[in-house]
Scaffold this motif. Structure first.
Motif, PDB file in Angstrom:
ATOM      1  N   GLY A  29     -21.942   7.928   5.728  1.00 16.13           N
ATOM      2  CA  GLY A  29     -20.780   8.670   5.293  1.00 16.13           C
ATOM      3  C   GLY A  29     -20.790  10.136   5.665  1.00 16.13           C
TER       4      GLY A  29
ATOM      5  N   ALA B 132     -24.113   6.449  14.137  1.00 12.16           N
ATOM      6  CA  ALA B 132     -23.142   5.584  13.467  1.00 12.16           C
ATOM      7  C   ALA B 132     -23.705   4.190  13.216  1.00 12.16           C
ATOM      8  CB  ALA B 132     -21.869   5.502  14.304  1.00 12.16           C
TER       9      ALA B 132
ATOM     10  N   GLY C  31     -24.988   4.827   9.643  1.00 16.60           N
ATOM     11  CA  GLY C  31     -23.705   4.740   8.973  1.00 16.60           C
ATOM     12  C   GLY C  31     -22.939   6.040   8.906  1.00 16.60           C
TER      13      GLY C  31
ATOM     14  N   ARG D   7     -20.389   9.144  10.197  1.00 14.01           N
ATOM     15  CA  ARG D   7     -19.175   9.358  10.979  1.00 14.01           C
ATOM     16  C   ARG D   7     -19.545  10.364  12.067  1.00 14.01           C
ATOM     17  NH1 ARG D   7     -15.707  12.263   8.823  1.00 14.01           N
ATOM     18  NH2 ARG D   7     -16.981  13.055   7.103  1.00 14.01           N
ATOM     19  N   SER D   8     -19.560   9.951  13.301  1.00 14.10           N
ATOM     20  CA  SER D   8     -20.065  10.790  14.377  1.00 14.10           C
ATOM     21  C   SER D   8     -18.954  11.183  15.346  1.00 14.10           C
ATOM     22  CB  SER D   8     -21.176  10.073  15.148  1.00 14.10           C
ATOM     23  OG  SER D   8     -22.273   9.803  14.296  1.00 14.10           O
TER      24      SER D   8
ATOM     25  N   VAL E 193     -19.050   0.262  17.005  1.00  9.58           N
ATOM     26  CA  VAL E 193     -18.882   1.398  16.085  1.00  9.58           C
ATOM     27  C   VAL E 193     -17.794   2.364  16.558  1.00  9.58           C
ATOM     28  CG1 VAL E 193     -21.243   1.301  15.170  1.00  9.58           C
ATOM     29  CG2 VAL E 193     -20.774   2.641  17.244  1.00  9.58           C
TER      30      VAL E 193
ATOM     31  N   ASP F  99     -14.991   2.815  15.465  1.00  5.58           N
ATOM     32  CA  ASP F  99     -14.291   3.425  14.337  1.00  5.58           C
ATOM     33  C   ASP F  99     -15.082   4.560  13.714  1.00  5.58           C
ATOM     34  OD1 ASP F  99     -16.251   1.588  13.527  1.00  5.58           O
ATOM     35  OD2 ASP F  99     -15.267   1.263  11.573  1.00  5.58           O
ATOM     36  N   ARG F 100     -16.404   4.609  13.964  1.00  4.25           N
ATOM     37  CA  ARG F 100     -17.237   5.652  13.354  1.00  4.25           C
ATOM     38  C   ARG F 100     -17.853   6.606  14.368  1.00  4.25           C
ATOM     39  NH1 ARG F 100     -19.416   1.196  10.918  1.00  4.25           N
ATOM     40  NH2 ARG F 100     -21.502   1.626  11.752  1.00  4.25           N
TER      41      ARG F 100
ATOM     42  N   THR G 154     -16.686   8.578  17.591  1.00  2.65           N
ATOM     43  CA  THR G 154     -15.560   8.941  18.440  1.00  2.65           C
ATOM     44  C   THR G 154     -15.955  10.103  19.340  1.00  2.65           C
ATOM     45  OG1 THR G 154     -14.670  10.403  16.721  1.00  2.65           O
ATOM     46  CG2 THR G 154     -13.862   8.130  16.769  1.00  2.65           C
TER      47      THR G 154
END
Length: 264
Positions: free
Chosen positions: A56, A74, A78, A80-81, A103, A105-106, A108
């Motif tokens: 997170g 990510a 876990g 957000r990168s 990943v 979605d996490r 970008t």
């Protein structure tokens, strides 16, 4: 000259790659000058461990190359990168690697100059740039980032800012800094005794003195780690230890035993 990519992640397939350093012609073709060198996965893993990445949290990778640091952050932690790079080829490669790892979605990626990137919301920053770029980036880090944010760099330091941790990983040097709170100046202390403290600061290294009943008493064992501050003062021949948390222009003492405000 704009710095665009870093030596970190690289394609898993053998290739000759480069770091993008500028745009030269009206057709916006990139000028590719500096060899692109991958960060070994063992170093990637240790960098993220030193950064204490948690699920997170917001992880920012400056000069993200093929995206392996952001993707690993990510996928394994876990986080957000967000990876930032100015080489469009590396950006597309990084997005493909994120999709392959599941990943997207996490992890970008944005085509952007790192000096124009909003770094203030990051919980951890990783980078593999150049010594001159690190030093140029240093004022932005100290100005824009929250105290306690961890900065992890592969191979290169930040000049006279001493790292909080340094180690060798498979022959590669990794540095870690914790962004210090800004505490230089005069502070009014309120507690069992009221007095003022003047602090001198150079990054996380602090010193200073207390003005008590017209006497200047040096601070002993002064320390600053992120927002955590501590120092000792001998008052009337007795040692007193002050520990607290810096929050802007206020310091909250441990167990509410004392508090401080920046003097105006």
């Amino acid at each position: 000259m704009q710095v665009l990519s870093r030596f970190s992640g690289a394609s898993l397939a053998p290739l000759t790659a480069v770091v993008l350093l500028g745009i030269t012609t009206a057709s916006a073709q990139p000028r590719l000058d500096v060899p692109y060198v991958p960060t070994p996965q063992e170093v990637v893993d240790r960098m993220l461990q030193l950064g204490k990445v948690k699920a997170g949290q917001f992880h920012l990778d400056l000069g993200s190359g093929d995206g392996r640091i952001a993707v690993t952050s990510a996928a394994k932690h876990g986080a957000r990168s967000l990876g930032v790079d100015l080489n469009p080829v590396r950006i597309e490669e990084a997005r493909a690697n994120a999709k392959k790892a599941g990943v997207s979605d996490r992890a970008t990626f944005e085509l952007k100059n790192l000096f124009e990137t909003d770094i203030g919301k990051a919980d951890i920053v990783t980078m593999y740039l150049l010594p001159s770029v690190n030093i140029e980036l240093r004022p932005k880090i100290l100005r824009d980032m929250w105290p306690g944010t961890r900065i992890v760099s592969h191979a290169f330091d930040m000049g006279d800012w001493t790292p909080d941790h340094r180690e060798s990983v498979i022959g590669r040097t990794v540095y870690m800094w914790i962004v210090p709170a800004r505490v230089e100046g005069r502070w009014t202390i309120e507690g069992s005794r009221n007095f003022t403290v003047t602090i001198q600061q150079k990054y996380q290294e602090i010193s200073g003195s207390a003005d008590i009943d017209g006497k200047s008493i040096p601070l002993r064992d002064a320390s600053l780690r992120g927002a955590e501050i501590g120092f000792a003062i001998d008052i009337d021949g007795m040692p007193y230890r002050f520990q607290g948390i810096v929050n802007g222009d206020q310091i909250g003492g441990r167990r509410n035993e004392w508090r401080a405000a920046r003097a105006k």
